[in-house]
Each structure stands twice: as structure tokens, then as C-alpha cells.
Design a protein around this motif. Structure first.
Motif, mmCIF file in Angstrom:
data_model
loop_
_atom_site.group_PDB
_atom_site.id
_atom_site.type_symbol
_atom_site.label_atom_id
_atom_site.label_comp_id
_atom_site.label_asym_id
_atom_site.label_seq_id
_atom_site.Cartn_x
_atom_site.Cartn_y
_atom_site.Cartn_z
ATOM 1 N N ALA C 149 0.831 -1.211 0.000
ATOM 2 C CA ALA C 149 0.000 0.000 0.000
ATOM 3 C C ALA C 149 0.862 1.256 0.000
ATOM 4 O O ALA C 149 0.666 2.158 -0.827
ATOM 5 N N SER C 150 1.846 1.323 0.906
ATOM 6 C CA SER C 150 2.568 2.581 1.080
ATOM 7 C C SER C 150 3.465 2.888 -0.112
ATOM 8 O O SER C 150 3.549 4.038 -0.561
ATOM 9 N N LEU C 151 4.127 1.885 -0.669
ATOM 10 C CA LEU C 151 5.007 2.158 -1.811
ATOM 11 C C LEU C 151 4.208 2.494 -3.063
ATOM 12 O O LEU C 151 4.608 3.353 -3.854
ATOM 13 N N THR C 152 3.075 1.838 -3.243
ATOM 14 C CA THR C 152 2.256 2.166 -4.413
ATOM 15 C C THR C 152 1.718 3.592 -4.290
ATOM 16 O O THR C 152 1.705 4.361 -5.262
ATOM 17 N N TYR C 153 1.298 3.932 -3.101
ATOM 18 C CA TYR C 153 0.786 5.284 -2.826
ATOM 19 C C TYR C 153 1.840 6.332 -3.192
ATOM 20 O O TYR C 153 1.573 7.307 -3.879
ATOM 21 N N GLU C 154 3.046 6.047 -2.762
ATOM 22 C CA GLU C 154 4.132 6.999 -2.993
ATOM 23 C C GLU C 154 4.603 6.980 -4.449
ATOM 24 O O GLU C 154 5.117 7.979 -4.972
ATOM 25 N N ALA C 155 4.422 5.831 -5.095
ATOM 26 C CA ALA C 155 4.928 5.657 -6.463
ATOM 27 C C ALA C 155 4.382 6.725 -7.413
ATOM 28 O O ALA C 155 5.080 7.177 -8.321
ATOM 29 N N PHE C 156 3.144 7.141 -7.185
ATOM 30 C CA PHE C 156 2.544 8.141 -8.089
ATOM 31 C C PHE C 156 3.242 9.491 -7.951
ATOM 32 O O PHE C 156 3.443 10.199 -8.942
ATOM 33 N N ASP C 157 3.609 9.838 -6.708
ATOM 34 C CA ASP C 157 4.349 11.096 -6.503
ATOM 35 C C ASP C 157 5.724 11.027 -7.165
ATOM 36 O O ASP C 157 6.164 11.978 -7.805
ATOM 37 N N ILE C 158 6.377 9.889 -6.978
ATOM 38 C CA ILE C 158 7.713 9.729 -7.563
ATOM 39 C C ILE C 158 7.617 9.782 -9.088
ATOM 40 O O ILE C 158 8.423 10.434 -9.757
ATOM 41 N N ALA C 159 6.615 9.110 -9.626
ATOM 42 C CA ALA C 159 6.438 9.078 -11.084
ATOM 43 C C ALA C 159 6.273 10.494 -11.632
ATOM 44 O O ALA C 159 6.842 10.848 -12.665
ATOM 45 N N GLU C 160 5.497 11.307 -10.926
ATOM 46 C CA GLU C 160 5.274 12.681 -11.402
ATOM 47 C C GLU C 160 6.475 13.575 -11.145
ATOM 48 O O GLU C 160 6.790 14.453 -11.957
ATOM 49 N N LYS C 161 7.130 13.334 -10.023
ATOM 50 C CA LYS C 161 8.301 14.148 -9.705
ATOM 51 C C LYS C 161 9.330 14.074 -10.833
ATOM 52 O O LYS C 161 9.923 15.077 -11.221
ATOM 53 N N TYR C 162 9.528 12.872 -11.360
ATOM 54 C CA TYR C 162 10.545 12.697 -12.400
ATOM 55 C C TYR C 162 9.946 12.563 -13.800
ATOM 56 O O TYR C 162 10.694 12.391 -14.755
ATOM 57 N N ARG C 163 8.611 12.607 -13.905
ATOM 58 C CA ARG C 163 7.969 12.279 -15.174
ATOM 59 C C ARG C 163 8.529 10.965 -15.675
ATOM 60 O O ARG C 163 9.190 10.898 -16.715
ATOM 61 N N ASN C 164 8.266 9.915 -14.945
ATOM 62 C CA ASN C 164 8.884 8.633 -15.265
ATOM 63 C C ASN C 164 7.970 7.481 -14.836
ATOM 64 O O ASN C 164 7.165 7.627 -13.920
ATOM 65 N N VAL C 165 8.119 6.363 -15.514
ATOM 66 C CA VAL C 165 7.385 5.163 -15.107
ATOM 67 C C VAL C 165 7.981 4.616 -13.819
ATOM 68 O O VAL C 165 9.204 4.570 -13.669
ATOM 69 N N VAL C 166 7.127 4.223 -12.893
ATOM 70 C CA VAL C 166 7.563 3.536 -11.675
ATOM 71 C C VAL C 166 6.939 2.142 -11.684
ATOM 72 O O VAL C 166 5.746 1.983 -11.944
ATOM 73 N N ILE C 167 7.785 1.150 -11.426
ATOM 74 C CA ILE C 167 7.327 -0.244 -11.384
ATOM 75 C C ILE C 167 7.202 -0.672 -9.921
ATOM 76 O O ILE C 167 8.108 -0.424 -9.120
ATOM 77 N N ILE C 168 6.095 -1.300 -9.588
ATOM 78 C CA ILE C 168 5.969 -1.973 -8.288
ATOM 79 C C ILE C 168 6.290 -3.441 -8.547
ATOM 80 O O ILE C 168 5.539 -4.135 -9.239
ATOM 81 N N LEU C 169 7.424 -3.892 -8.027
ATOM 82 C CA LEU C 169 7.864 -5.265 -8.297
ATOM 83 C C LEU C 169 7.508 -6.159 -7.106
ATOM 84 O O LEU C 169 8.217 -6.217 -6.114
ATOM 85 N N SER C 170 6.380 -6.828 -7.280
ATOM 86 C CA SER C 170 5.922 -7.752 -6.247
ATOM 87 C C SER C 170 6.193 -9.182 -6.730
ATOM 88 O O SER C 170 6.824 -9.383 -7.760
ATOM 89 N N ASP C 171 5.723 -10.149 -6.001
ATOM 90 C CA ASP C 171 5.832 -11.538 -6.450
ATOM 91 C C ASP C 171 4.588 -12.276 -5.986
ATOM 92 O O ASP C 171 3.790 -11.748 -5.209
ATOM 93 N N GLY C 172 4.437 -13.497 -6.456
ATOM 94 C CA GLY C 172 3.234 -14.265 -6.150
ATOM 95 C C GLY C 172 3.009 -14.486 -4.668
ATOM 96 O O GLY C 172 1.872 -14.711 -4.242
ATOM 97 N N ALA C 173 4.061 -14.405 -3.872
ATOM 98 C CA ALA C 173 3.893 -14.593 -2.433
ATOM 99 C C ALA C 173 3.433 -13.296 -1.762
ATOM 100 O O ALA C 173 2.422 -13.282 -1.056
ATOM 101 N N VAL C 174 4.155 -12.214 -2.007
ATOM 102 C CA VAL C 174 3.792 -10.931 -1.379
ATOM 103 C C VAL C 174 2.404 -10.480 -1.866
ATOM 104 O O VAL C 174 1.597 -9.959 -1.100
ATOM 105 N N SER C 175 2.125 -10.711 -3.141
ATOM 106 C CA SER C 175 0.833 -10.296 -3.694
ATOM 107 C C SER C 175 -0.334 -11.076 -3.122
ATOM 108 O O SER C 175 -1.448 -10.570 -3.033
ATOM 109 N N GLN C 176 -0.074 -12.332 -2.776
ATOM 110 C CA GLN C 176 -1.167 -13.212 -2.356
ATOM 111 C C GLN C 176 -1.325 -13.312 -0.844
ATOM 112 O O GLN C 176 -2.298 -13.880 -0.362
ATOM 113 N N MET C 177 -0.356 -12.811 -0.081
ATOM 114 C CA MET C 177 -0.460 -13.001 1.369
ATOM 115 C C MET C 177 -1.355 -11.938 1.999
ATOM 116 O O MET C 177 -1.532 -10.848 1.466
ATOM 117 N N ILE C 178 -1.935 -12.311 3.138
ATOM 118 C CA ILE C 178 -2.741 -11.361 3.902
ATOM 119 C C ILE C 178 -1.965 -10.990 5.155
ATOM 120 O O ILE C 178 -1.411 -11.861 5.833
#
Lengths: 247, 178, 360
Positions: C149-178
């Protein structure tokens, strides 16, 4: 009454070859937008192909779609900017071959954009290769040197016959080979913009257009070919009109 | 602090049992993690989820040695029994186990979860019978308190029924050492 | 006691983090293990007044993002494995005009169809990727649901700050865990905030032509802009977490799900007097080279723990330490590493039974 004033939206020269239909299409688009008072909210989506020249020629915000993806690009813009007048000016290779999926699904979603497809039966920008959707049987291109052969390359397809069944707002085909047909084409394009202005659905206008350079013909021969051959396979007229009005 | 695997076959509510467990444990102020098997791991009929409950920051959400195994069918028992640490708890669904010997290094308990749930008239709630047995045996959370949390879980989902708590309580009452 | 948490999956936290950052355009195509992002967006995007589109494929979804980003919206797409390959075309386009967007890559293991379960063998694709041409994307690697949640939230600010694509690199474990997740405060984004957007403007005013930036400002200016930007991003955006590195003899380097297991391994090893530490890159591009500059003298070598067949991130470690320390890699392919396995491997390294990794 038609205007002979050059549209003020056209501010730079474009690099189309002599006798190309793209310039006529661009002129019709700009005339329609100005006559409807939409020139100040127009957003132009061109393809990475011959229509790309329009990007810098016009005094509009503009974007070049990845080749074939113009309808999807326009979808993104229109959803974010529903009050803008978003139109696509692209070719038949883009819209019907590599971008068939994008064109059809934009139609299926009934996205309220105006899509103008130049059907010149060839891949112009890349040097005149066969177009799977629109090159006629027997037509010679640099990738069908003996002439298109249905046994190995399949038949061309009238995409408007498919799109008209997708419950879209408006689908029509015009041609550019004489003044009467240019006028008719303009009415179709204008209708496409009016639909967008009136918050209606997806409008597509295909234009039979000459490519003398790659057809290896004079402009006049190219116009004759459209009239005598291409129009037989791709009849002009309205294919569907949800409004049901005459144009 | 507990490392838990809950396993059974698809449709037994294994993943939900794990979600109820972390819902209650998190409400108790614990850190929790829940991971489930999915895809290729699931082929072969065993569905499972791993739950870690801890006072500390949770490192690996995939426990290597288990404090508790909740096995809702025999293949699950066979698959995970070797991972239970000495003295750990194993709760089995005796409705779906053959007569067999159980290992001595762990504490095995059983309840007829499938039969109980069917008799109560909620044939999808064998998982709740198992949870009742698990709370009774492990004392991880008191039986009453966990029952409240379980009700809360279903209330939040908007589909609680009176047989849920009935199945849960039956599990707590009828669980037996094997 | 923290009572403001919600229990949610990593994928859901990514989606909710994006919505709270003001993301109002999502287009994507289903693929395991990231489909919950798309599903969450389908349910919730409309409630926030945004647009959700289930695309006919990944390529068209990215083209919609290209249009929506150019029109000024905060937008996102997500995919995995073969689906992410198709997104690379769009990432190259976004990079060509320096448009901001957030793209999620929930890695699954393997070539071709591969497995649908967790892997980290698409590190190269995420970090060295970006489609055709020469571009860099900032790549953030969450290791918990909270960070999803927190990195994705921040990713939009970073993307705009640099006018650049930001990738959220997750994996099947982090994405699927609660896990417990503390969600950030919702905010809105103004689509007219930046002057580079296309919106439809009066004749005679400045227009934007969204295509390769060099076509607008020339190659020289464009190249300088881009290189300066990448350098600034590299200098400013390196992020990492250190755990027990102060007196470490062997430092584990791992991100995402592997870093979680490494933390357990470090605790376990230290109970037995083995001085392991962990350096967890939070940004895998820019790779946190500064962290390696600050490592203590006690460090004798580095061990990357990666769910891949080849040493992938290890290359970046060697660059970071300029080959001054030996590199070892504990590679677990499609298996989630275990703490025991990591500790055993490190014991072998310490005993001299393992040759340092050659990177080919």
C-alpha cells in the motif's frame, strides 16, 4: 455552403506525397471541427504511419498512438477528458490489421470518439506492402509481387460490415475520387463529430483514399482505380446509424 | 506465537478457517500473516493455508516447523504431519480419517467435523467445528472469546447464521485426544 | 495497540494504495498471481469516480494508459510474466515522452507459461527492461502488505516528480499473502496540474505533441534531459533496509518475499552465534549502491537469496561492491526459500565449501 477558406487549424505543412488522400482527409476533419466550433477542444490521435504528419500540422493537442493502438489511446483520453473532442486519424493497416482488436473493442465498448480510417489498400509508410484487410485480389504490392492471391493470402474484408453489427453509433464509408464523394465524406465526418458533441456513441468513418506513390500510378489513375475497382469491394454509404437520421 | 498450517480439500473452507483465525488474532493485537497454496501446488486436491501469529515482526510467512496442524482430510494429514514440531498440536477431522496409528511425538486430537456439521444442518461449516476443537485444545484464544471473533467475522461479511456458532461450539465440546 | 489496520492481500493493498493516491484510471488484463488488483479496481474504481477498463489484452491496456497519462490522470496497470512482456511496448512509449505511470509486476516463476506461483526470475526484465530503446524505470519492491500500500501510494508522486514510469515489483507470495495493513490518507489528483498534458486547448495557445520527446525539443535537449533525470533518480531514490549489519560477517541481500525469509534466517543464525546480516533493497532500480559503501569492515562477503535459476540481482551487488568482496547466491527457483536452507548455505560459505558466484 462549403467554405474555400483554408482552415485556421492547419498551421504547418505536412509531408504527404503528391496525390495522397491523407491531406484531403485532414482538411475535411479541420473544416468539420471549425464549422462545429470544436477546434478549441480537439485532441488528435494519429498513428505511427502516414497519418503521423498531422501531429505537427495542426494547432491541436495531439498524440501518436503506438502503431495500431489509436482507438485504445483515444479511449484513455476520452475517459479522462470526456468534454474534449477526441478523434483518431489512422490508416487501414493500423485500424484493421495490427489494431483490429483495439478498433473492434473500442466499438464494442461504444466509446464516444470519432474514428477516421483511411483505406488506401496498402502499407504506405513502410513502402507499399500488402494490407491483409484492404488490398484487392490481384493487386500487386511489394509483398505480393505477383498480385494478391486468395489461396495463400486470403480475401480482403469489408470491416464496416463487421463493425455495423457491434451496436455502434455510426459507421459509414466515403471516397475522395470526385467532388461529390468528397462532399459526402465530409458530411459523414461531420456527423461523427456531431455525435461526439451530442454525447452519443462510437462513430467510425472510413475513407477510400488514393496512394499513387505505392500504387505506382498517377493521381488520376489512382482515382479511377478507386472508382472502378476498390469501391466495388468497399461500397460507399452509411452502414449503420443509431440515430436513424439521413446524413 | 504460533506457526500453523490448515489443510484439506477444496470446498472444506480451509482458506476461510485461516482468515477467521487471523481476524481474531489480529483483533487480539497480534501480528498475523496468511498465505495460501494456489495454482499448481493445489493440483492433487490439497488446499492449504499457512498462518503465522506472533508478538514480533513476522519474518517468513511460510513456517518450516509447525506448532499446529489442522488436517481436514487424510491426504492433508499425510502431507504435513512430518512438519509438526515435537509436542505440537494436530487436530484431525475423524469423519474423513481411516483407523490408523498416530505418531507419539505430537499431540493428536480428533473431532467428527464433517458429521457434526451435517447433523447441525450446516454442511459447509466443518471448518468451524475444527476451529472450535483447535481453540479448546491449544488455548490459543479462549473458546468464548474466539467464538465472539468468529461471529464478528461473519457479521462483517454479512452472512452469519446461528448454525455457525453452533458448529464451532460442538467442535470445542466434542474434541478428544487420539 | 494498532487498531487502524485492515487485513488484506498484497494485491488488494496495491490497488487500494493506488486509489488513495488519486489513481483514477486503470486498465489491465487478468493473469495470475495479480488478478485481484484488476478485480479490486473493477469493484472500487467507479466508486471513486474513476475509470476501470478490462482491456482486450495487455497491449491495448497499455495504450489506454498512454492516452490517459497524456491526458493528465494518475493511472496504473498490472500484470505478470507473459502478460508483462506485452506491457513492455507501452512502457517504452511512456518513457519516450516521459509520461508518469505506475505499472505493477507481480512476478511468477519461469519461462513461457512457467508456473503461476511466486518467483523472482523476472528481476532482469523489471530492472533492465522498459521495452525497446534506452530507458530507466524506478522499481520499488514491497516485502509486506503494508509496503504494497505505502510504496504504491508513494509511487505516483515519484512518477510525477521525475515524469517517469515507476514499477511496483511484487511476487506471487507478497501479492497473495494477507497481513495487517495501515492504509494511507486518500487524496485527489488534479489532471490539469502539469503543463505537458493534452486536454484540447484554444487555437493559438501552446499545444502539446505527445510523441518521442526528441521530436519536440530535439535530440540534444532530449538526451540531456533524460540522462540528467536518470542520474538524479539514481542519486536521490536509492532506498534500502538494513537488519543486523553492524557487525555482520556475511550479509544476505534479498528483496520481496526472499527478504522476509532472510530476516528469520538472520535471527536464527545469530542465536547460534553466526553473524549474518540482511541488506534489503527497497528500490531495486536504482540499486542501493550507497548501502554497500557504508557496510562495515567485518563483512567478508555477500549472499544473494533469489528465487531464480541464475544469479540476477547478484550482478548488481558485484557492481555495487566493485568486485571487492566475494558474491554467493542461494538460488531457490520456484521454491520459497526456507530459513534453514539459507543458514545451512551460509554455514557452507563460511566453511569455505562454496565457490563464489561467477556472473556470466
Amino acid at each position: 455552403m462549403a467554405t474555400y477558406r483554408k482552415p485556421v487549424s492547419i498551421i504547418n505543412e505536412a509531408g504527404w506525397c503528391g496525390g495522397c488522400g491523407h491531406g484531403v482527409v485532414q482538411r475535411l476533419i479541420t473544416e468539420c471541427l471549425e464549422e462545429l466550433g470544436l477546434q478549441d477542444k480537439a485532441v488528435c490521435v494519429v498513428d505511427i504511419a502516414c497519418s503521423y504528419w498531422s501531429l505537427d500540422a495542426l494547432d491541436y493537442d495531439a498524440i501518436a498512438g503506438p502503431h495500431g493502438r489509436c482507438a485504445a489511446v483515444a479511449t484513455g483520453i476520452k475517459k479522462v477528458r470526456p468534454d474534449s473532442t477526441v478523434y483518431v486519424h489512422a490508416g487501414d493497416g493500423s485500424s484493421y490489421v495490427i489494431g483490429l482488436s483495439e478498433t473492434c473493442y473500442t466499438a464494442i465498448r461504444d466509446i464516444p470518439i470519432t474514428m477516421i480510417v483511411v483505406n488506401n489498400g496498402i502499407f504506405g509508410m513502410t513502402g507499399g506492402q500488402m494490407n491483409l484487410a484492404t488490398t484487392l485480389i490481384g493487386d500487386k504490392t511489394v509483398s505480393s509481387k505477383e498480385g494478391r492471391d486468395a489461396d495463400t493470402m486470403g480475401h480482403p474484408v469489408d470491416m464496416l460490415n463487421i463493425i455495423k453489427n457491434l451496436d455502434v453509433e455510426f459507421a459509414a464509408r466515403g471516397a475522395l475520387y470526385d467532388a461529390k464523394h468528397i462532399d459526402e465524406t465530409k458530411r459523414y465526418i461531420k456527423r461523427g463529430f456531431e455525435n461526439q458533441m451530442n454525447k452519443k456513441g462510437f462513430s467510425i468513418i472510413e475513407v477510400l483514399s488514393p496512394c499513387p506513390t505505392n500504387w505506382k500510378m498517377t493521381p488520376i489513375q489512382a482515382m479511377e482505380k478507386i472508382k472502378n475497382e476498390n469501391e466495388k469491394m468497399f461500397p460507399v454509404g452509411i452502414y449503420t446509424d443509431r440515430g436513424g437520421e439521413t446524413v | 506465537m504460533a506457526d500453523i498450517i490448515m489443510a484439506g480439500f477444496g470446498g472444506q473452507g480451509i482458506l476461510t478457517a485461516g482468515k477467521i483465525l487471523i481476524h481474531v488474532a489480529a483483533g487480539e493485537g497480534k501480528n498475523v500473516s496468511w498465505t495460501s497454496s494456489y495454482g499448481a501446488e493445489m493440483r492433487g486436491g490439497t488446499a492449504s493455508c499457512s498462518v503465522v501469529i506472533s508478538d514480533e515482526e513476522i519474518g517468513s510467512p511460510y513456517p518450516a516447523k509447525l506448532d499446529v496442524l489442522l488436517a481436514m482430510n487424510e491426504p492433508s494429514f499425510d502431507k504435513f504431519i512430518g512438519d509438526v514440531r515435537d509436542g505440537g498440536y494436530v487436530i484431525v477431522n475423524t469423519s474423513l480419517m481411516s483407523k490408523r496409528e498416530y505418531p507419539k511425538n505430537v499431540q493428536v486430537y480428533g473431532v467428527d467435523a464433517t458429521d457434526k456439521a451435517n447433523n447441525i444442518g450446516n454442511n459447509r461449516a466443518a471448518n468451524l467445528v475444527m476451529l472450535g476443537a483447535m481453540m479448546k485444545v491449544t488455548g490459543m484464544v479462549s473458546v468464548d472469546k474466539f467464538g465472539e471473533g468468529l461471529q464478528d467475522y461473519f457479521d462483517l461479511k454479512g452472512h452469519n447464521t446461528s448454525t455457525n456458532i453452533e458448529c464451532y461450539s460442538a467442535g470445542a465440546e466434542d474434541v478428544k485426544a487420539l | 495497540m494498532n487498531t487502524d489496520y485492515v487485513l488484506m492481500k498484497g494485491n488488494e493493498a496495491i490497488a487500494e494504495g493506488a486509489l488513495r493516491a488519486g489513481c483514477r484510471f486503470y486498465a489491465g488484463y487478468p493473469i495470475t498471481p495479480q488478478s485481484e488488483i484488476l478485480e479490486y479496481m473493477s469493484l472500487n474504481m467507479g466508486k471513486r469516480g474513476g475509470t476501470f477498463i478490462q482491456g482486450e489484452n495487455e497491449i491495448s491496456s497499455m495504450s489506454m494508459i498512454w492516452g490517459a497519462a497524456a491526458a493528465g490522470a494518475r493511472c496504473m496497470s498490472s500484470s505478470s510474466g507473459p502478460g508483462y512482456d506485452l506491457k513492455q511496448e507501452g512502457i517504452s512509449y511512456l518513457s519516450s515522452y516521459n509520461l508518469p505511470a505506475v505499472i505493477v509486476y507481480a512476478m511468477r516463476y519461469g519461462l513461457g507459461d512457467g508456473e503461476i506461483t511466486a518467483g523472482q526470475d523476472s528481476y532482469w526484465e523489471a530492472v533492465r527492461g522498459g521495452g525497446h530503446g534506452d530507458s530507466r524505470q524506478i522499481v520499488l519492491a514491497p516485502a509486506s502488505v503494508n509496503e504494497c500500500a505505502s510504496l504504491t501510494y508513494e509511487a505516483f508522486d515519484i512518477a510525477e516528480k521525475y515524469r517517469n514510469v515507476v514499477i511496483i515489483l511484487s511476487d506471487g507470495a507478497v501479492s497473495q499473502m494477507i497481513e495487517k495493513c495501515n492504509l494511507p490518507e486518500p487524496k485527489e489528483h488534479d489532471i490539469d496540474e502539469f503543463d505537458w498534458v493534452i486536454s484540447g486547448k484554444p487555437l493559438g495557445t501552446k499545444k502539446n505533441k505527445v510523441t518521442n520527446l526528441d521530436r519536440t525539443i530535439g535530440y540534444e535537449a532530449s538526451d540531456k534531459y533524460v540522462l540528467d533525470k536518470y542520474k538524479t533518480m539514481f542519486e536521490n531514490e536509492q532506498r534500502w533496509e538494513e537488519f543486523e549489519t553492524d557487525d555482520a560477517e556475511l550479509v544476505l541481500v534479498a528483496y520481496g518475499i526472499s527478504s522476509r525469509v532472510c530476516k528469520t534466517a538472520v535471527r536464527q543464525a545469530r542465536k547460534n552465534g553466526i553473524k549474518l546480516g540482511l541488506l534489503r533493497p527497497v528500490t531495486v532500480w536504482p540499486f542501493p549502491r550507497k548501502a554497500f559503501e557504508k557496510m562495515p569492515e567485518s563483512v567478508k562477503g555477500y549472499v544473494t537469496v533469489e528465487m531464480s535459476l541464475s544469479t540476477q540481482m547478484g550482478e548488481d551487488v558485484l557492481l555495487a561492491v566493485k568486485h571487492s568482496k566475494p558474491l554467493y547466491s542461494y538460488l531457490t527457483t520456484y521454491h520459497i526459500p526456507t530459513a534453514d536452507g539459507i543458514v545451512d548455505y551460509c554455514n557452507s560459505v563460511i566453511a569455505g565449501d562454496v565457490e563464489p558466484r561467477e556472473v556470466i
